[in-house]
Scaffold this motif. Structure first.
Motif, PDB file in Angstrom:
ATOM      1  N   ALA A 120       3.282  -2.702  -3.109  1.00 31.86           N
ATOM      2  CA  ALA A 120       2.636  -3.269  -1.931  1.00 31.86           C
ATOM      3  C   ALA A 120       1.466  -4.139  -2.366  1.00 31.86           C
ATOM      4  O   ALA A 120       0.432  -3.618  -2.797  1.00 31.86           O
ATOM      5  CB  ALA A 120       2.146  -2.155  -1.003  1.00 31.86           C
ATOM      6  N   PRO A 121       1.592  -5.467  -2.284  1.00 32.94           N
ATOM      7  CA  PRO A 121       0.507  -6.347  -2.742  1.00 32.94           C
ATOM      8  C   PRO A 121      -0.749  -6.214  -1.889  1.00 32.94           C
ATOM      9  O   PRO A 121      -0.672  -5.989  -0.676  1.00 32.94           O
ATOM     10  CB  PRO A 121       1.115  -7.747  -2.630  1.00 32.94           C
ATOM     11  CG  PRO A 121       2.237  -7.610  -1.664  1.00 32.94           C
ATOM     12  CD  PRO A 121       2.758  -6.221  -1.806  1.00 32.94           C
ATOM     13  N   LYS A 122      -1.892  -6.343  -2.528  1.00 37.08           N
ATOM     14  CA  LYS A 122      -3.158  -6.267  -1.804  1.00 37.08           C
ATOM     15  C   LYS A 122      -3.347  -7.523  -0.955  1.00 37.08           C
ATOM     16  O   LYS A 122      -2.914  -8.622  -1.317  1.00 37.08           O
ATOM     17  CB  LYS A 122      -4.335  -6.120  -2.767  1.00 37.08           C
ATOM     18  CG  LYS A 122      -4.736  -7.399  -3.479  1.00 37.08           C
ATOM     19  CD  LYS A 122      -6.138  -7.311  -4.062  1.00 37.08           C
ATOM     20  CE  LYS A 122      -6.526  -8.652  -4.686  1.00 37.08           C
ATOM     21  NZ  LYS A 122      -7.903  -8.687  -5.173  1.00 37.08           N
ATOM     22  N   ILE A 123      -3.993  -7.337   0.175  1.00 36.34           N
ATOM     23  CA  ILE A 123      -4.480  -8.467   0.955  1.00 36.34           C
ATOM     24  C   ILE A 123      -5.940  -8.682   0.619  1.00 36.34           C
ATOM     25  O   ILE A 123      -6.393  -9.802   0.419  1.00 36.34           O
ATOM     26  CB  ILE A 123      -4.298  -8.210   2.464  1.00 36.34           C
ATOM     27  CG1 ILE A 123      -2.802  -8.148   2.797  1.00 36.34           C
ATOM     28  CG2 ILE A 123      -4.966  -9.306   3.282  1.00 36.34           C
ATOM     29  CD1 ILE A 123      -2.524  -7.836   4.232  1.00 36.34           C
ATOM     30  N   LEU A 124      -6.668  -7.584   0.533  1.00 35.23           N
ATOM     31  CA  LEU A 124      -8.059  -7.678   0.111  1.00 35.23           C
ATOM     32  C   LEU A 124      -8.519  -6.339  -0.439  1.00 35.23           C
ATOM     33  O   LEU A 124      -7.937  -5.302  -0.161  1.00 35.23           O
ATOM     34  CB  LEU A 124      -8.969  -8.115   1.268  1.00 35.23           C
ATOM     35  CG  LEU A 124      -9.082  -7.187   2.488  1.00 35.23           C
ATOM     36  CD1 LEU A 124     -10.217  -6.179   2.308  1.00 35.23           C
ATOM     37  CD2 LEU A 124      -9.340  -8.000   3.739  1.00 35.23           C
ATOM     38  N   SER A 140     -11.945   0.897   5.206  1.00 28.32           N
ATOM     39  CA  SER A 140     -10.956   1.356   4.239  1.00 28.32           C
ATOM     40  C   SER A 140     -11.255   0.838   2.837  1.00 28.32           C
ATOM     41  O   SER A 140     -11.958  -0.157   2.656  1.00 28.32           O
ATOM     42  CB  SER A 140      -9.564   0.892   4.670  1.00 28.32           C
ATOM     43  OG  SER A 140      -9.212   1.490   5.893  1.00 28.32           O
ATOM     44  N   ASP A 141     -10.660   1.515   1.850  1.00 31.16           N
ATOM     45  CA  ASP A 141     -10.846   1.139   0.452  1.00 31.16           C
ATOM     46  C   ASP A 141      -9.813   0.096   0.032  1.00 31.16           C
ATOM     47  O   ASP A 141      -9.179   0.216  -1.013  1.00 31.16           O
ATOM     48  CB  ASP A 141     -10.721   2.378  -0.445  1.00 31.16           C
ATOM     49  CG  ASP A 141     -11.837   3.378  -0.184  1.00 31.16           C
ATOM     50  OD1 ASP A 141     -12.855   2.988   0.387  1.00 31.16           O
ATOM     51  OD2 ASP A 141     -11.668   4.540  -0.556  1.00 31.16           O
ATOM     52  N   GLY A 142      -9.649  -0.932   0.842  1.00 33.54           N
ATOM     53  CA  GLY A 142      -8.676  -1.971   0.541  1.00 33.54           C
ATOM     54  C   GLY A 142      -7.532  -1.970   1.542  1.00 33.54           C
ATOM     55  O   GLY A 142      -7.285  -0.970   2.231  1.00 33.54           O
ATOM     56  N   ILE A 156      -1.107  -1.449   5.130  1.00 32.33           N
ATOM     57  CA  ILE A 156      -1.546  -0.165   4.576  1.00 32.33           C
ATOM     58  C   ILE A 156      -3.055  -0.159   4.358  1.00 32.33           C
ATOM     59  O   ILE A 156      -3.596  -0.993   3.619  1.00 32.33           O
ATOM     60  CB  ILE A 156      -0.830   0.128   3.249  1.00 32.33           C
ATOM     61  CG1 ILE A 156       0.682   0.148   3.464  1.00 32.33           C
ATOM     62  CG2 ILE A 156      -1.300   1.460   2.664  1.00 32.33           C
ATOM     63  CD1 ILE A 156       1.481   0.286   2.177  1.00 32.33           C
ATOM     64  N   PHE A 157      -3.731   0.775   4.989  1.00 27.22           N
ATOM     65  CA  PHE A 157      -5.177   0.936   4.849  1.00 27.22           C
ATOM     66  C   PHE A 157      -5.442   2.066   3.855  1.00 27.22           C
ATOM     67  O   PHE A 157      -4.938   3.174   4.018  1.00 27.22           O
ATOM     68  CB  PHE A 157      -5.801   1.246   6.210  1.00 27.22           C
ATOM     69  CG  PHE A 157      -5.671   0.117   7.198  1.00 27.22           C
ATOM     70  CD1 PHE A 157      -6.705  -0.797   7.372  1.00 27.22           C
ATOM     71  CD2 PHE A 157      -4.508  -0.054   7.931  1.00 27.22           C
ATOM     72  CE1 PHE A 157      -6.584  -1.850   8.265  1.00 27.22           C
ATOM     73  CE2 PHE A 157      -4.371  -1.105   8.832  1.00 27.22           C
ATOM     74  CZ  PHE A 157      -5.419  -2.010   8.995  1.00 27.22           C
ATOM     75  N   GLY A 158      -6.219   1.745   2.827  1.00 29.43           N
ATOM     76  CA  GLY A 158      -6.402   2.671   1.725  1.00 29.43           C
ATOM     77  C   GLY A 158      -7.607   3.583   1.860  1.00 29.43           C
ATOM     78  O   GLY A 158      -8.639   3.203   2.432  1.00 29.43           O
TER      79      GLY A 158
END
Length: 330
Positions: A120-124, A140-142, A156-158
């Motif tokens: 799952a690629p990061k958005i930010l 969230s942590d990313g 996906i909220f980390g």
């Protein structure tokens, strides 16, 4: 790795970084706890009777560049190797000075797992919007984007937590799980508004052509349009829990190396299996059963007593020191 369709966004980690990160762990053990909840246990390889922390620190330092920088800035750095030290210094400066609450190491681990294992690629990441290395960014942590079908996506909220034992041996995993779901529950209650705004504000920093940028915008900022080909986007959670495995009772001097390795892996597995029911209960109690949840667990060993204790709290501090090129605890 999953067999999901090709993502719109490329993974921000280079293939070599993903391979090196995955290689420091044994083959992960994945369990479907519920229809939409999957728990992945990643156990570090054992080197001379201990989890191989130096290898973990090394790959996380390498991964931190792609974690901190936007894809655009990362690509610029790759195209200009003459600025290598300048870029490294800039990346290191974004990490806070290590303290007892240092959590950025866990955030880099979660980022690496979501990209390296889930695909799952990061958005930010938090780092892309920090105005100061000493500033905590709330939320969230990313945020990552997982493509699950031709027109289906998960945003996906980390959330990452690394907790040691407190009072009772073996309480570490339980503490981390409960803290993680407390934070995730708050994101659920707040309606994702803050994090969604961050995603919107970062869109133009991506190195994408006009067509892909339009598609990404349609996923993250859906219009009121309908139709059979309507894009479906669901919110989801990515959770990392680092927990402690107490092995201070082992008489390693009387054990073969293979026996030590087997015992570490067994205790690591038993500790998280014992929390399966707690995870399911937290999801039910907090009304989170409507969300896909990708949960990751990584064990760390605790040895020694008193001032000579070396456990997850020390590891968390040392990891923060490594990422920021700061002095570690003696």
């Amino acid at each position: 790795m999953t067999g999901t369709p090709e993502p719109i966004l490329p993974l921000s980690l280079l293939a070599s970084n993903r391979e090196q990160f995955n290689a420091v762990f044994y083959e992960p053990v994945s369990v479907a706890l519920q229809t939409k909840t999957n728990l992945h246990l990643h156990v570090l390889r054992v080197q001379n009777g201990d989890f191989d922390l130096p290898a973990l620190y090394r790959v996380l330092k390498n991964n931190s560049v792609a974690y901190v920088l936007s894809r655009l800035n990362y690509q610029k750095a790759l195209e200009d190797p003459g600025r290598m030290m300048e870029v490294a210094t800039k990346v290191q400066s974004q990490f806070r000075m290590p303290d007892d609450k240092a959590g950025e190491g866990g955030e880099v681990i979660l980022y690496s797992l979501l990209e390296g294992h889930l695909g799952a690629p990061k958005i930010l990441s938090k780092m892309e919007i920090k105005t100061s290395s000493e500033h905590y960014v709330h939320g969230s942590d990313g945020v990552h984007l997982l493509r699950t079908g031709d027109n289906s996506y998960q945003l996906i909220f980390g959330e990452s937590k690394m907790y040691g034992d407190a009072g009772t041996v073996g309480s570490s995993a339980k503490r981390g799980i409960k803290a993680a779901f407390t934070s995730v529950g708050k994101v659920h209650e707040d309606g994702f508004d803050f994090d969604t705004w961050l995603v919107q504000s970062e869109l133009l920093k991506e190195k994408l052509d006009a067509e892909k940028l339009a598609l990404l915008s349609a996923i993250l900022l859906p219009s009121s349009g309908g139709g059979d080909d309507e894009i479906k986007k669901h919110n989801a959670f990515g959770i990392f829990v680092g927990y402690e495995v107490d092995v201070s009772d082992l008489k390693v001097e009387d054990m073969e190396l293979d026996a030590i390795e087997d015992e570490l892996r067994k205790r690591a597995t038993d500790a998280i299996v014992a929390q399966h029911d707690l995870i399911k209960q937290e999801i039910t109690d907090r009304g989170l059963g409507v969300y896909p949840i990708h949960m990751y667990a990584v064990p760390f060993a605790k040895r020694g007593e008193g001032d000579k204790m070396h456990g997850i709290e020390r590891i968390r501090f040392d990891l923060a020191a490594q990422l920021g090129n700061h002095e570690a605890k003696k």
